[in-house]
Write an enzyme that holds these catalytic residues in place. Structure first.
Site, PDB file in Angstrom:
ATOM      1  N   ARG A  97    -131.094 -36.647  59.864  1.00  0.00           N
ATOM      2  CA  ARG A  97    -131.569 -35.065  59.551  1.00  0.00           C
ATOM      3  C   ARG A  97    -130.444 -34.468  58.787  1.00  0.00           C
ATOM      4  O   ARG A  97    -130.110 -33.802  59.842  1.00  0.00           O
ATOM      5  CB  ARG A  97    -133.028 -34.806  59.835  1.00  0.00           C
ATOM      6  CG  ARG A  97    -132.394 -34.269  61.381  1.00  0.00           C
ATOM      7  CD  ARG A  97    -133.926 -33.807  62.488  1.00  0.00           C
ATOM      8  NE  ARG A  97    -134.559 -32.917  61.864  1.00  0.00           N
ATOM      9  CZ  ARG A  97    -135.965 -33.123  62.092  1.00  0.00           C
ATOM     10  NH1 ARG A  97    -136.219 -34.627  62.180  1.00  0.00           N
ATOM     11  NH2 ARG A  97    -136.808 -33.193  61.747  1.00  0.00           N
ATOM     12  N   GLU A 115    -146.204 -36.298  57.503  1.00  0.00           N
ATOM     13  CA  GLU A 115    -147.659 -35.043  58.625  1.00  0.00           C
ATOM     14  C   GLU A 115    -148.571 -34.623  57.473  1.00  0.00           C
ATOM     15  O   GLU A 115    -147.414 -33.411  57.345  1.00  0.00           O
ATOM     16  CB  GLU A 115    -147.126 -35.472  59.521  1.00  0.00           C
ATOM     17  CG  GLU A 115    -148.784 -34.754  60.318  1.00  0.00           C
ATOM     18  CD  GLU A 115    -148.542 -34.519  61.839  1.00  0.00           C
ATOM     19  OE1 GLU A 115    -147.653 -34.683  62.460  1.00  0.00           O
ATOM     20  OE2 GLU A 115    -149.269 -34.632  62.630  1.00  0.00           O
ATOM     21  N   LYS A 174    -141.737 -27.974  61.191  1.00  0.00           N
ATOM     22  CA  LYS A 174    -143.059 -27.007  60.752  1.00  0.00           C
ATOM     23  C   LYS A 174    -144.074 -26.104  61.503  1.00  0.00           C
ATOM     24  O   LYS A 174    -144.433 -24.999  60.996  1.00  0.00           O
ATOM     25  CB  LYS A 174    -143.752 -28.090  60.477  1.00  0.00           C
ATOM     26  CG  LYS A 174    -143.645 -28.440  58.951  1.00  0.00           C
ATOM     27  CD  LYS A 174    -144.285 -29.627  58.464  1.00  0.00           C
ATOM     28  CE  LYS A 174    -143.816 -31.166  59.125  1.00  0.00           C
ATOM     29  NZ  LYS A 174    -144.725 -33.102  58.425  1.00  0.00           N
TER      30      LYS A 174
HETATM   31  P1  ATP Z   1    -141.258 -31.491  62.069  1.00  0.00           P
HETATM   32  O1  ATP Z   1    -140.616 -31.654  62.883  1.00  0.00           O
HETATM   33  O2  ATP Z   1    -140.667 -29.674  61.178  1.00  0.00           O
HETATM   34  O3  ATP Z   1    -142.557 -31.323  62.309  1.00  0.00           O
HETATM   35  P2  ATP Z   1    -141.411 -33.991  61.273  1.00  0.00           P
HETATM   36  O4  ATP Z   1    -140.609 -35.046  60.947  1.00  0.00           O
HETATM   37  O5  ATP Z   1    -142.544 -33.870  62.092  1.00  0.00           O
HETATM   38  O6  ATP Z   1    -141.046 -32.428  60.548  1.00  0.00           O
HETATM   39  P3  ATP Z   1    -143.195 -35.687  59.070  1.00  0.00           P
HETATM   40  O7  ATP Z   1    -144.191 -34.898  57.865  1.00  0.00           O
HETATM   41  O8  ATP Z   1    -143.175 -36.376  59.948  1.00  0.00           O
HETATM   42  O9  ATP Z   1    -141.811 -34.093  59.270  1.00  0.00           O
HETATM   43  O10 ATP Z   1    -141.547 -36.151  57.919  1.00  0.00           O
HETATM   44  C1  ATP Z   1    -142.320 -36.578  56.886  1.00  0.00           C
HETATM   45  C2  ATP Z   1    -140.812 -37.569  56.739  1.00  0.00           C
HETATM   46  O11 ATP Z   1    -139.939 -36.139  56.498  1.00  0.00           O
HETATM   47  C3  ATP Z   1    -140.046 -37.885  57.798  1.00  0.00           C
HETATM   48  O12 ATP Z   1    -139.257 -39.667  57.046  1.00  0.00           O
HETATM   49  C4  ATP Z   1    -139.059 -37.012  58.137  1.00  0.00           C
HETATM   50  O13 ATP Z   1    -138.274 -38.461  59.243  1.00  0.00           O
HETATM   51  C5  ATP Z   1    -138.005 -36.906  56.972  1.00  0.00           C
HETATM   52  N1  ATP Z   1    -138.021 -35.233  57.727  1.00  0.00           N
HETATM   53  C6  ATP Z   1    -138.531 -34.271  58.395  1.00  0.00           C
HETATM   54  N2  ATP Z   1    -137.564 -33.134  58.458  1.00  0.00           N
HETATM   55  C7  ATP Z   1    -136.748 -34.032  58.639  1.00  0.00           C
HETATM   56  C8  ATP Z   1    -134.956 -33.730  58.105  1.00  0.00           C
HETATM   57  N3  ATP Z   1    -134.994 -32.576  58.729  1.00  0.00           N
HETATM   58  N4  ATP Z   1    -134.431 -33.957  57.200  1.00  0.00           N
HETATM   59  C9  ATP Z   1    -134.414 -35.486  57.117  1.00  0.00           C
HETATM   60  N5  ATP Z   1    -135.525 -35.746  56.866  1.00  0.00           N
HETATM   61  C10 ATP Z   1    -136.598 -35.530  57.736  1.00  0.00           C
HETATM   62 MG    MG Z   2    -143.660 -36.315  62.433  1.00  0.00          MG
END
Ligand code: ATP
Ligand code: MG
Length: 571
Positions: A273, A42, A283
């Site tokens: 994760r 995102e 984020k």
């Molecule tokens: P945040 O909670 O930090 O905003 P998010 O999961 O909403 O992170 P996205 O931009 O939606 O962030 O993530 C893109 C991809 O990266 C998704 O497939 C997500 O599952 C993966 N991802 C995000 N954080 C992690 C992590 N800590 N370890 C492994 N994969 C991750």
């Molecule tokens: Mg997300």
């Protein structure tokens, strides 16, 4: 998955569970043996090291099995998204060494998703709910108790269609109504209890502007986007495991409207994760640190962001090494930050040029060395790599050494500089301290020593046994630089888990120490931003992006002390 993969004696490498699944699918001819993945960030922040783990899997799998990985911006929420983030995400993926097949945006599918929602309404499988979000939440029930049907659940199709259209024209206020899928308010999986699939947002979208006012929710956008693109393996983190049945439900329903797509369907797989000690990986929290000026920006070298690590001196290889070490599993945990440091140390040990820098300088005068004389000493660039060659370092009567390398009344085991004791100056002579001068406050301001001219490297006496070797620079031939030392960003192991404390109160107040007046050898005069070095005996450092000719700034990437190896050896 790449170079560090364990290869067994029979020549087969051990597969992680995702690779095993893919090999099984290939053996069975699933989706005509096509392998397609996607990385779906995102664009609401910069990527962090957790994303690197997902990137290495999504792109790595495609590379390993001759498939394609696309970059898809999951931009269904205009409130938090920005093109600044889009650009940084692309840069970080490329820096990690990957190339996407295509760039897609979930917003490209707004029309298709809208059409699908209309199909669901027409099929009696979606309705407009005019209750408040609180009322909807109250009716959800609990995992053990069924929910309650909305009073709007049986609205007729025509009215639903008319209201859905209004949701998109701007006539409907945010929060006034939502579109819900009509599934099952008693389902044990709470995600099936008439999930909200569309809501109204009036903020303009970073790509589609004011074209849309009704926006699809994550669950309604993700699986369908996978489907529209032809994704075969949709890899995501474990928290989405409970969403998977709903993902499948939407894809099944969608397939009903697209019989021409045959047996093709995307499938979701979940992996653990990455959580790291002494940092946060959300984020939202990272954005707060940036916005409130608690760090200097997204690329502050203390941040767990990819750009932060890059600025700090981490290499893409070190991040790959780390990700390979932690692997992909089905259970969550927290990884010791020291393992990440171990990976960068391993990488820089193999590749970084050794130079001399004195961070806390005190003058050393060799009283028997001729005034005005300069000798060029040979310094090996990297003992791990002969082909890296040598460079010259100037030696003269007045040098700088590290203040903590001198002690006046030293204990027996102090093998550094103390009156009467011989030490070696790296790449140069053995010297013996004779005296030290102090100021009124008792601080040492100058140290005096005599050198032994027969002990230069290569000379007959050069093999004489002395216990300590010190680094130094020549006072007349060195440069002054700023050096930034970093420590953990947070002072507790798991700042995200401290429930009753604001995570900002857990920041380590000593995470940044700026040293000015450090003395570095001339060899570093033309060092370029992001170039890395080993400062002998001190650690690995790189040139900060703020650095300019004449105003050199270095970051300590990592010290030489390997707490990870120590931990391991204790076991
Ligand atoms: P945040 O909670 O930090 O905003 P998010 O999961 O909403 O992170 P996205 O931009 O939606 O962030 O993530 C893109 C991809 O990266 C998704 O497939 C997500 O599952 C993966 N991802 C995000 N954080 C992690 C992590 N800590 N370890 C492994 N994969 C991750
Ligand atoms: Mg997300």
């Amino acid at each position: 998955m790449s170079e560090e993969n364990i290869v067994h004696e029979d020549g087969k490498k051990s597969l992680n569970f995702i690779e095993s699944t893919i090999e099984k699918d290939l053996a069975e001819g699933v989706n005509n043996n096509r392998i397609q993945t996607r990385f779906p960030p995102e664009p609401n922040g910069y990527l962090h090291i957790g994303h690197a783990k997902a990137i290495c899997l999504d792109f790595g799998i495609a590379r390993e099995y001759g498939g394609v990985c696309n970059l898809r911006f999951d931009d269904t929420n205009p409130i938090k998204e920005d093109t600044e983030y889009v650009d940084s995400i692309m840069q970080d993926i490329q820096w990690l060494g990957y190339k996407w097949g295509n760039v897609y945006y979930a917003s490209d599918y707004f029309q298709q998703l809208w059409d699908y929602a209309i199909d669901l309404i027409k099929a009696g499988k979606a309705y407009i709910d005019e209750q408040t979000s609180e009322q909807i939440a109250q009716q959800k029930g609990t995992p053990t108790q069924s929910g309650v049907n909305s009073p709007f659940r049986d609205r007729d199709v025509e009215e639903n269609l008319a209201l859905f259209n209004k949701m998109n024209t701007g006539e409907i206020a945010e929060g006034q109504m939502v579109l819900r899928a009509k599934i099952d308010m008693a389902n044990p999986n709470m995600h099936f209890r008439d999930p909200i699939i569309y809501r109204v947002i009036h903020t303009p979208h970073h790509r589609t502007g004011k074209a849309w006012k009704a926006y699809p929710m994550y669950d309604f956008a993700h699986g369908q986007s996978d489907y529209f693109e032809g994704v075969t393996h949709s890899l995501c983190t474990l928290e989405f495991e409970v969403h998977r049945p709903l993902y499948d439900w939407f894809v099944d329903e969608l397939k009903r409207f697209h019989p021409e797509d045959g047996t093709y369907r995307p499938r979701q797989y979940e992996f653990n994760r990455l959580n790291l000690t002494y940092t946060v990986m959300s984020k939202r929290k990272l954005l707060l640190l940036v916005k409130e000026g608690l760090v200097s920006g997204w690329d502050d070298p203390r941040m767990p962001t990819i750009c932060g690590f890059r600025r700090r001196g981490y290499t893409p290889e070190s991040i790959h090494k780390f990700i390979n070490k932690i692997g992909y599993t089905k259970y969550d945990g927290i990884i010791d930050y020291a393992l990440l440091e171990h990976s960068i140390r391993e990488d820089l040990n193999a590749g970084a040029k050794r130079v001399s820098a004195v961070l806390d300088p005190v003058k050393l005068i060799l009283t028997n060395y001729p005034e005005g004389k300069t000798e060029m000493m040979e310094a090996v660039n990297n003992p791990e790599d002969e082909s890296a060659g040598v460079h010259e370092i100037a030696f003269s009567r007045e040098l700088y050494i590290e203040r903590e390398d001198f002690m006046e009344d030293a204990p027996r085991k102090f093998f550094r500089m103390t009156p009467g004791q011989e030490v070696r100056l790296k790449n140069a002579y053995i010297v013996k301290c004779t005296a030290a001068k102090k100021d009124e406050a008792g601080n040492v301001v100058e140290i005096y020593a005599e050198y032994d001219p027969l002990t230069k490297s290569g000379m007959p006496e050069s093999n004489r046994k002395v216990k300590g070797t010190l680094h130094w620079v020549s006072a007349a031939h060195c440069l002054t630089a700023e050096v930034r030392l970093y420590d953990r960003l947070f002072s507790v192991e798991n700042p995200g888990e401290e429930k009753d404390t604001d995570f900002r109160d857990l920041l380590n107040p000593d995470s940044l120490k700026v040293l000015t007046g450090c003395k570095i050898e001339k060899e570093l005069e033309n060092a370029r931003p992001l170039e890395h070095f080993q400062f002998q005996r001190l650690g690995y450092f790189n040139v900060d992006t703020d650095s300019k000719p004449g105003k050199l700034i270095f970051n300590r990437t990592v010290s030489l002390k390997d707490s990870w190896s120590k931990l391991k050896n204790k076991d």
